[in-house]
Design a protein around this motif. Structure first.
Motif, PDB file in Angstrom:
ATOM      1  N   UNK A   7       9.645  16.983  -5.231  1.00 12.94           N
ATOM      2  CA  UNK A   7       8.191  17.132  -5.313  1.00 12.94           C
ATOM      3  C   UNK A   7       7.742  18.447  -4.667  1.00 12.94           C
ATOM      4  N   UNK A   8       8.694  19.355  -4.452  1.00 10.29           N
ATOM      5  CA  UNK A   8       8.394  20.619  -3.792  1.00 10.29           C
ATOM      6  C   UNK A   8       7.405  21.487  -4.568  1.00 10.29           C
ATOM      7  N   UNK A   9       7.348  21.338  -5.880  1.00 14.55           N
ATOM      8  CA  UNK A   9       6.464  22.191  -6.678  1.00 14.55           C
ATOM      9  C   UNK A   9       4.985  21.887  -6.439  1.00 14.55           C
ATOM     10  N   UNK A  10       4.652  20.680  -5.978  1.00 16.43           N
ATOM     11  CA  UNK A  10       3.246  20.336  -5.791  1.00 16.43           C
ATOM     12  C   UNK A  10       2.917  19.742  -4.417  1.00 16.43           C
ATOM     13  N   UNK A  11       3.912  19.428  -3.599  1.00 21.45           N
ATOM     14  CA  UNK A  11       3.611  18.746  -2.329  1.00 21.45           C
ATOM     15  C   UNK A  11       2.846  19.639  -1.341  1.00 21.45           C
ATOM     16  N   UNK A  12       2.795  20.955  -1.595  1.00 23.64           N
ATOM     17  CA  UNK A  12       2.011  21.854  -0.750  1.00 23.64           C
ATOM     18  C   UNK A  12       0.531  21.462  -0.758  1.00 23.64           C
ATOM     19  N   UNK A  13       0.089  20.835  -1.851  1.00 21.26           N
ATOM     20  CA  UNK A  13      -1.309  20.404  -1.961  1.00 21.26           C
ATOM     21  C   UNK A  13      -1.642  19.410  -0.847  1.00 21.26           C
ATOM     22  N   UNK A  14      -0.674  18.588  -0.471  1.00 22.56           N
ATOM     23  CA  UNK A  14      -0.894  17.618   0.603  1.00 22.56           C
ATOM     24  C   UNK A  14      -1.175  18.309   1.935  1.00 22.56           C
ATOM     25  N   UNK A  57       5.804  18.843   2.588  1.00 23.25           N
ATOM     26  CA  UNK A  57       4.693  19.695   2.169  1.00 23.25           C
ATOM     27  C   UNK A  57       4.672  21.046   2.894  1.00 23.25           C
ATOM     28  N   UNK A  58       5.143  21.077   4.135  1.00 26.54           N
ATOM     29  CA  UNK A  58       5.163  22.344   4.873  1.00 26.54           C
ATOM     30  C   UNK A  58       6.172  23.287   4.238  1.00 26.54           C
ATOM     31  N   UNK A  59       7.359  22.785   3.939  1.00 26.67           N
ATOM     32  CA  UNK A  59       8.368  23.607   3.279  1.00 26.67           C
ATOM     33  C   UNK A  59       7.895  24.071   1.915  1.00 26.67           C
ATOM     34  N   UNK A  60       7.173  23.205   1.226  1.00 26.27           N
ATOM     35  CA  UNK A  60       6.641  23.532  -0.096  1.00 26.27           C
ATOM     36  C   UNK A  60       5.633  24.677  -0.019  1.00 26.27           C
ATOM     37  N   UNK A  61       4.712  24.583   0.943  1.00 29.99           N
ATOM     38  CA  UNK A  61       3.677  25.624   1.061  1.00 29.99           C
ATOM     39  C   UNK A  61       4.290  26.954   1.498  1.00 29.99           C
ATOM     40  N   UNK A  62       5.280  26.893   2.387  1.00 29.75           N
ATOM     41  CA  UNK A  62       5.933  28.127   2.836  1.00 29.75           C
ATOM     42  C   UNK A  62       6.700  28.773   1.684  1.00 29.75           C
TER      43      UNK A  62
END
Length: 174
Positions: A7-14, A57-62
């Motif tokens: 879910x790395x492609x969208x979990x940054x939204x969280x 989500x932190x890894x996703x946003x980074x």
């Protein structure tokens, strides 16, 4: 175990939602306990660091937003050392414990605890952004206290399981 979808492609939204909602009403900072608890849950279920690679989500946003601005320097060896990871884990647990201790002395405990969680989450995100700009975007993931804690849980489980299997083998041989 079946293959788990990332879910790395969208979990940054969280993470963006968490920060935004917490700024609007600090009580949403309590949602940070989900981000703290989920990796531990997965690790205790025997899934190791799956949270780091599939959900965080932190890894996703980074990874998503620092790709184009990162200087891409190699991560220094000392940042990858077990001593630094242990020290950072102890430091974060200590800081969070002190924050919670003070929160429980406040008249509005819920807001104080929420602020403590929010502060911890945003501080680690800020540190992750700084490290991601200087080094590679997900350098924080290599030193993340939650990732290290889940790795320690997995290591303990493996030792326990190997010891258990070893004792069963000895009993069968006898």
């Amino acid at each position: 175990m079946s293959k788990v979808k990332s879910h790395q492609s969208w979990s940054w939204i969280l993470m963006v939602l968490f920060i935004t909602l917490s700024i609007v009403d600090i009580r949403f900072g309590l949602l940070g306990f989900i981000c703290i608890g989920t990796p531990i849950y997965h690790a205790l279920r025997g899934r190791g660091k799956i949270h780091c690679s599939k959900y965080c989500p932190r890894g996703s946003i980074l990874g998503k937003f620092l790709q184009s601005i990162s200087l891409e320097y190699n991560t220094p060896k000392f940042l990858k050392s077990k001593q630094l990871k242990n020290g950072l884990l102890v430091l974060m647990i200590t800081m969070f414990s002190i924050s919670l201790f003070h929160a429980f002395q406040q008249p509005n405990i819920i807001k104080a605890v929420a602020f403590g969680v929010f502060r911890l989450m945003t501080a680690s995100l800020a540190l992750g952004v700084i490290m991601g700009i200087i080094y590679k975007p997900r350098t924080w993931c290599q030193v993340c206290p939650m990732g290290h804690a889940t790795a320690l849980i997995k290591e303990a489980q493996d030792k326990s399981n190997n010891g258990y299997k070893g004792s069963l083998s000895k009993q069968k041989a006898a």
